[in-house]
Design a protein around this motif. Structure first.
Motif, PDB file in Angstrom:
ATOM      1  N   THR A  42       0.832  -1.206   0.000  1.00  0.00           N
ATOM      2  CA  THR A  42       0.000   0.000   0.000  1.00  0.00           C
ATOM      3  C   THR A  42       0.866   1.255   0.000  1.00  0.00           C
ATOM      4  O   THR A  42       0.627   2.180  -0.775  1.00  0.00           O
ATOM      5  CB  THR A  42      -0.951  -0.001   1.216  1.00  0.00           C
ATOM      6  N   PHE A  43       1.864   1.292   0.865  1.00  0.00           N
ATOM      7  CA  PHE A  43       2.744   2.456   0.930  1.00  0.00           C
ATOM      8  C   PHE A  43       3.506   2.624  -0.381  1.00  0.00           C
ATOM      9  O   PHE A  43       3.662   3.739  -0.881  1.00  0.00           O
ATOM     10  CB  PHE A  43       3.722   2.338   2.106  1.00  0.00           C
ATOM     11  N   HIS A  44       3.965   1.518  -0.942  1.00  0.00           N
ATOM     12  CA  HIS A  44       4.688   1.571  -2.215  1.00  0.00           C
ATOM     13  C   HIS A  44       3.812   2.170  -3.314  1.00  0.00           C
ATOM     14  O   HIS A  44       4.248   3.060  -4.051  1.00  0.00           O
ATOM     15  CB  HIS A  44       5.142   0.160  -2.611  1.00  0.00           C
ATOM     16  N   GLN A  45       2.580   1.700  -3.417  1.00  0.00           N
ATOM     17  CA  GLN A  45       1.686   2.146  -4.483  1.00  0.00           C
ATOM     18  C   GLN A  45       1.200   3.578  -4.289  1.00  0.00           C
ATOM     19  O   GLN A  45       1.117   4.342  -5.246  1.00  0.00           O
ATOM     20  CB  GLN A  45       0.478   1.211  -4.584  1.00  0.00           C
ATOM     21  N   ARG A  46       0.880   3.932  -3.059  1.00  0.00           N
ATOM     22  CA  ARG A  46       0.264   5.245  -2.810  1.00  0.00           C
ATOM     23  C   ARG A  46       1.258   6.372  -2.572  1.00  0.00           C
ATOM     24  O   ARG A  46       0.942   7.522  -2.864  1.00  0.00           O
ATOM     25  CB  ARG A  46      -0.680   5.162  -1.615  1.00  0.00           C
ATOM     26  N   SER A  47       2.410   6.054  -2.018  1.00  0.00           N
ATOM     27  CA  SER A  47       3.333   7.116  -1.631  1.00  0.00           C
ATOM     28  C   SER A  47       4.702   7.012  -2.291  1.00  0.00           C
ATOM     29  O   SER A  47       5.139   7.929  -2.981  1.00  0.00           O
ATOM     30  CB  SER A  47       3.512   7.139  -0.103  1.00  0.00           C
ATOM     31  N   THR A  66      13.928   9.851  -2.393  1.00  0.00           N
ATOM     32  CA  THR A  66      12.610  10.445  -2.147  1.00  0.00           C
ATOM     33  C   THR A  66      12.458  10.690  -0.653  1.00  0.00           C
ATOM     34  O   THR A  66      13.168  10.085   0.162  1.00  0.00           O
ATOM     35  CB  THR A  66      11.465   9.511  -2.612  1.00  0.00           C
ATOM     36  N   PRO A  67      11.523  11.551  -0.290  1.00  0.00           N
ATOM     37  CA  PRO A  67      11.290  11.767   1.146  1.00  0.00           C
ATOM     38  C   PRO A  67      10.659  10.554   1.838  1.00  0.00           C
ATOM     39  O   PRO A  67      10.530  10.524   3.050  1.00  0.00           O
ATOM     40  CB  PRO A  67      10.343  12.972   1.183  1.00  0.00           C
ATOM     41  N   MET A  72       9.823   3.459   3.541  1.00  0.00           N
ATOM     42  CA  MET A  72       9.790   2.275   2.677  1.00  0.00           C
ATOM     43  C   MET A  72      10.755   1.218   3.203  1.00  0.00           C
ATOM     44  O   MET A  72      10.420   0.022   3.264  1.00  0.00           O
ATOM     45  CB  MET A  72      10.157   2.680   1.242  1.00  0.00           C
ATOM     46  N   ASP A  73      11.947   1.644   3.626  1.00  0.00           N
ATOM     47  CA  ASP A  73      12.923   0.713   4.204  1.00  0.00           C
ATOM     48  C   ASP A  73      12.403   0.090   5.492  1.00  0.00           C
ATOM     49  O   ASP A  73      12.574  -1.109   5.732  1.00  0.00           O
ATOM     50  CB  ASP A  73      14.253   1.422   4.479  1.00  0.00           C
ATOM     51  N   ARG A  74      11.759   0.886   6.334  1.00  0.00           N
ATOM     52  CA  ARG A  74      11.212   0.382   7.595  1.00  0.00           C
ATOM     53  C   ARG A  74      10.143  -0.681   7.345  1.00  0.00           C
ATOM     54  O   ARG A  74      10.128  -1.738   7.978  1.00  0.00           O
ATOM     55  CB  ARG A  74      10.628   1.526   8.423  1.00  0.00           C
ATOM     56  N   ARG A  79       8.523  -6.492   6.940  1.00  0.00           N
ATOM     57  CA  ARG A  79       8.069  -7.647   6.165  1.00  0.00           C
ATOM     58  C   ARG A  79       9.122  -8.750   6.146  1.00  0.00           C
ATOM     59  O   ARG A  79       8.803  -9.924   6.280  1.00  0.00           O
ATOM     60  CB  ARG A  79       7.718  -7.272   4.729  1.00  0.00           C
ATOM     61  N   TYR A  80      10.393  -8.394   6.000  1.00  0.00           N
ATOM     62  CA  TYR A  80      11.461  -9.409   6.022  1.00  0.00           C
ATOM     63  C   TYR A  80      11.458 -10.175   7.343  1.00  0.00           C
ATOM     64  O   TYR A  80      11.628 -11.392   7.372  1.00  0.00           O
ATOM     65  CB  TYR A  80      12.835  -8.789   5.802  1.00  0.00           C
TER      66      TYR A  80
END
Length: 140
Positions: A42-47, A66-67, A72-74, A79-80
């Motif tokens: 969701t974060f990947h797609q929306r932000s 990107t800001p 995204m890393d967190r 997930r990992y």
């Protein structure tokens, strides 16, 4: 390694040994994995991806900052961790094993470091379902 060849439901290194507890552990690990995967997607797609595309078009860099990179890393790290927990949780049945297999090898992924554990778990599940895993391979 995902698990040993020890009997899953007896008194082993895996705890009390009840099938119910094995299923509960599996369901929790799967829920956690699916929750973290959904948050990351969701974060990947929306932000993140829209910001990345915007930064790429304005800066001309192939890999712009990107800001949203830290978040995204967190999310990827979460997930990992959840994925590792799921892969290290014994599968209570063949469908659970199939989920693990697909996480490791579907969609272009290649988690070859999981092959030994998956192989041991597949043999255990086959034996529990009345198959002799040794009959499926040629002797060496």
């Amino acid at each position: 390694m995902i698990m040993s060849d020890a009997p899953l439901y007896g008194a082993t290194e895996h705890g009390a040994g009840s099938l119910f507890l094995v299923k509960v552990r599996w369901l929790f690990a799967r829920w956690r994995y699916e929750k973290t995967l959904a948050a990351e997607r969701t974060f990947h797609q929306r932000s993140w991806f829209p910001a990345y595309q915007n930064a790429k078009s304005t800066s001309g860099d192939l890999c712009p900052v990107t800001p949203f990179d830290d978040e995204m890393d967190r999310l990827a790290d979460a997930r990992y961790q959840a994925e590792g927990q799921l892969l290290n949780t014994p599968s209570p049945d063949l469908s659970a094993f199939a989920i693990k297999y697909l996480i490791c090898f579907a969609n272009g992924r290649d988690l070859n470091d999981q092959q030994e554990g998956l192989s041991g778990e597949a043999k255990r599940l086959l034996a529990e379902n009345g198959y002799d895993p040794a009959a499926l391979v040629l002797p060496q």
